[in-house]
Scaffold this motif. Sequence first.
Motif, mmCIF file in Angstrom:
data_model
loop_
_atom_site.group_PDB
_atom_site.id
_atom_site.type_symbol
_atom_site.label_atom_id
_atom_site.label_comp_id
_atom_site.label_asym_id
_atom_site.label_seq_id
_atom_site.Cartn_x
_atom_site.Cartn_y
_atom_site.Cartn_z
ATOM 1 N N GLU A 60 0.859 -1.030 0.011
ATOM 2 C CA GLU A 60 0.057 -0.101 0.017
ATOM 3 C C GLU A 60 0.753 1.349 -0.073
ATOM 4 O OE1 GLU A 60 -2.672 2.158 3.355
ATOM 5 O OE2 GLU A 60 -3.175 0.141 2.805
ATOM 6 N N LEU A 61 1.721 1.373 0.750
ATOM 7 C CA LEU A 61 2.810 2.553 0.950
ATOM 8 C C LEU A 61 3.649 2.744 -0.453
ATOM 9 C CD1 LEU A 61 4.228 1.963 4.431
ATOM 10 C CD2 LEU A 61 2.941 3.714 3.861
ATOM 11 N N ARG A 62 3.865 1.551 -1.271
ATOM 12 C CA ARG A 62 4.696 1.706 -2.240
ATOM 13 C C ARG A 62 3.761 2.229 -3.538
ATOM 14 N NH1 ARG A 62 6.747 -4.487 -2.104
ATOM 15 N NH2 ARG A 62 7.843 -4.291 -0.160
ATOM 16 N N GLU A 63 2.512 1.890 -3.301
ATOM 17 C CA GLU A 63 1.334 2.490 -4.306
ATOM 18 C C GLU A 63 1.270 3.794 -4.151
ATOM 19 O OE1 GLU A 63 -1.791 -0.330 -4.177
ATOM 20 O OE2 GLU A 63 -0.635 -2.021 -5.135
ATOM 21 N N THR A 64 1.175 4.349 -2.919
ATOM 22 C CA THR A 64 0.783 5.659 -2.587
ATOM 23 C C THR A 64 2.005 6.531 -2.666
ATOM 24 O OG1 THR A 64 -0.662 4.684 -0.930
ATOM 25 C CG2 THR A 64 -0.140 6.965 -0.980
ATOM 26 N N TYR A 65 3.108 6.224 -2.506
ATOM 27 C CA TYR A 65 4.189 7.300 -2.602
ATOM 28 C C TYR A 65 5.557 6.883 -3.325
ATOM 29 C CZ TYR A 65 1.897 8.815 1.870
ATOM 30 O OH TYR A 65 1.097 9.249 2.784
ATOM 31 N N GLU A 66 5.801 7.528 -4.431
ATOM 32 C CA GLU A 66 6.674 7.108 -5.209
ATOM 33 C C GLU A 66 8.250 7.108 -4.564
ATOM 34 O OE1 GLU A 66 8.625 9.918 -8.838
ATOM 35 O OE2 GLU A 66 6.568 9.785 -8.710
ATOM 36 N N GLY A 67 8.406 7.613 -3.402
ATOM 37 C CA GLY A 67 9.653 7.506 -2.752
ATOM 38 C C GLY A 67 9.892 6.144 -1.923
ATOM 39 N N ILE A 68 8.799 5.465 -2.016
ATOM 40 C CA ILE A 68 8.899 4.217 -1.126
ATOM 41 C C ILE A 68 8.966 2.875 -2.082
ATOM 42 C CG2 ILE A 68 7.839 2.644 0.421
ATOM 43 C CD1 ILE A 68 6.515 5.185 1.666
ATOM 44 N N VAL A 69 10.152 2.062 -2.132
ATOM 45 C CA VAL A 69 10.228 1.082 -2.978
ATOM 46 C C VAL A 69 10.349 -0.183 -2.141
ATOM 47 C CG1 VAL A 69 11.197 2.714 -4.714
ATOM 48 C CG2 VAL A 69 12.596 1.506 -3.216
ATOM 49 N N PRO A 70 10.466 -1.271 -2.866
ATOM 50 C CA PRO A 70 10.661 -2.603 -2.239
ATOM 51 C C PRO A 70 12.041 -2.656 -1.541
ATOM 52 C CG PRO A 70 9.892 -2.936 -4.143
ATOM 53 C CD PRO A 70 9.868 -1.702 -4.483
ATOM 54 N N GLY A 71 12.377 -3.159 -0.345
ATOM 55 C CA GLY A 71 13.487 -3.138 0.313
ATOM 56 C C GLY A 71 14.628 -3.688 -0.329
ATOM 57 N N TYR A 72 15.639 -2.514 -0.388
ATOM 58 C CA TYR A 72 16.942 -2.680 -1.142
ATOM 59 C C TYR A 72 17.807 -3.995 -0.655
ATOM 60 C CZ TYR A 72 21.541 -1.712 -2.969
ATOM 61 O OH TYR A 72 22.815 -1.793 -3.694
ATOM 62 N N HIS A 73 18.105 -4.941 -1.253
ATOM 63 C CA HIS A 73 18.770 -6.183 -0.786
ATOM 64 C C HIS A 73 18.171 -6.805 0.331
ATOM 65 C CE1 HIS A 73 22.275 -6.643 -3.111
ATOM 66 N NE2 HIS A 73 22.550 -5.201 -3.037
ATOM 67 N N MET A 74 16.757 -6.570 0.434
ATOM 68 C CA MET A 74 16.220 -7.369 1.555
ATOM 69 C C MET A 74 14.670 -8.094 0.812
ATOM 70 S SD MET A 74 17.878 -6.450 4.018
ATOM 71 C CE MET A 74 16.928 -6.732 5.639
ATOM 72 N N ASN A 75 14.096 -8.939 1.799
ATOM 73 C CA ASN A 75 13.007 -9.653 1.261
ATOM 74 C C ASN A 75 12.072 -8.435 0.884
ATOM 75 O OD1 ASN A 75 10.292 -10.528 1.630
ATOM 76 N ND2 ASN A 75 10.959 -12.250 2.392
ATOM 77 N N LYS A 76 11.612 -8.505 -0.327
ATOM 78 C CA LYS A 76 10.867 -7.450 -0.968
ATOM 79 C C LYS A 76 9.366 -7.596 -0.589
ATOM 80 C CE LYS A 76 14.173 -6.604 -3.912
ATOM 81 N NZ LYS A 76 15.202 -6.023 -3.149
ATOM 82 N N LEU A 84 15.691 9.236 1.255
ATOM 83 C CA LEU A 84 15.441 10.183 2.187
ATOM 84 C C LEU A 84 15.029 11.483 1.806
ATOM 85 C CD1 LEU A 84 18.664 9.674 4.524
ATOM 86 C CD2 LEU A 84 16.180 8.570 4.517
ATOM 87 N N ASP A 85 15.087 11.798 0.508
ATOM 88 C CA ASP A 85 14.733 13.043 -0.426
ATOM 89 C C ASP A 85 13.198 12.876 -0.811
ATOM 90 O OD1 ASP A 85 15.034 11.223 -2.368
ATOM 91 O OD2 ASP A 85 16.308 12.797 -3.501
ATOM 92 N N ALA A 86 12.705 11.919 -0.590
ATOM 93 C CA ALA A 86 11.176 11.391 -0.999
ATOM 94 C C ALA A 86 10.218 12.405 -0.334
ATOM 95 C CB ALA A 86 10.819 10.199 -0.653
ATOM 96 N N ASP A 87 9.157 12.825 -1.134
ATOM 97 C CA ASP A 87 8.352 13.680 -0.557
ATOM 98 C C ASP A 87 7.128 12.902 0.165
ATOM 99 O OD1 ASP A 87 6.465 15.876 -0.275
ATOM 100 O OD2 ASP A 87 5.567 15.380 -2.367
ATOM 101 N N ILE A 88 7.233 12.819 1.506
ATOM 102 C CA ILE A 88 6.647 11.930 2.280
ATOM 103 C C ILE A 88 6.214 12.719 3.377
ATOM 104 C CG2 ILE A 88 6.735 9.904 4.078
ATOM 105 C CD1 ILE A 88 7.526 8.940 1.104
ATOM 106 N N PRO A 89 4.947 12.758 3.844
ATOM 107 C CA PRO A 89 4.502 13.619 4.986
ATOM 108 C C PRO A 89 5.242 13.284 6.187
ATOM 109 C CG PRO A 89 2.611 12.480 3.933
ATOM 110 C CD PRO A 89 3.845 12.042 3.469
ATOM 111 N N GLU A 90 5.449 14.364 6.785
ATOM 112 C CA GLU A 90 6.360 14.445 8.223
ATOM 113 C C GLU A 90 5.942 13.422 9.131
ATOM 114 O OE1 GLU A 90 9.876 15.689 10.012
ATOM 115 O OE2 GLU A 90 8.908 16.717 8.123
ATOM 116 N N GLY A 91 4.940 13.412 9.555
ATOM 117 C CA GLY A 91 4.481 12.291 10.688
ATOM 118 C C GLY A 91 4.395 10.745 10.268
ATOM 119 N N LEU A 92 4.524 10.438 8.878
ATOM 120 C CA LEU A 92 4.625 9.126 8.073
ATOM 121 C C LEU A 92 5.803 8.459 8.563
ATOM 122 C CD1 LEU A 92 3.339 7.060 6.826
ATOM 123 C CD2 LEU A 92 3.935 7.995 4.449
ATOM 124 N N TRP A 93 7.230 9.229 8.369
ATOM 125 C CA TRP A 93 8.555 8.769 8.770
ATOM 126 C C TRP A 93 8.333 8.142 10.139
ATOM 127 C CZ3 TRP A 93 12.144 8.456 5.346
ATOM 128 C CH2 TRP A 93 12.086 9.406 4.130
#
Length: 119
Positions: A60-76, A84-93
Amino acid sequence: MNEQTLDAYCRKQPGVTHDYQMDWECDRYHVGGKIFAMIGGDSKGVRILTLKCDPMRAEELRETYEGIVPGYHMNKSHWNSVYLDADIPEGLWERMIEHAYETVLQKLPKRVQQEIKSE
């Protein structure tokens, strides 16, 4: 979001330990000996925060926010990486870090959970 703020927020969760993995060139955050978050870089060195996540929420997060992708070198399925430069709402972090922490904490033995919560 800057790395210092993310580092401080990860470390303030109860029972968290931190180390630096030289091979991966990343900071790792553990609860009960299990990783819930990492701050490092992707294959091009772009800074990312990688977090444990419930598979349904991860998608759901990947579909909603462009800056969130499957885990790099982790179980996707179980990990997301957030640029870190993604346009993510402050409280979401903060909510994503708390979710990652709780996801790992809930998988620990009840005795270990109680020890961490009583610290």
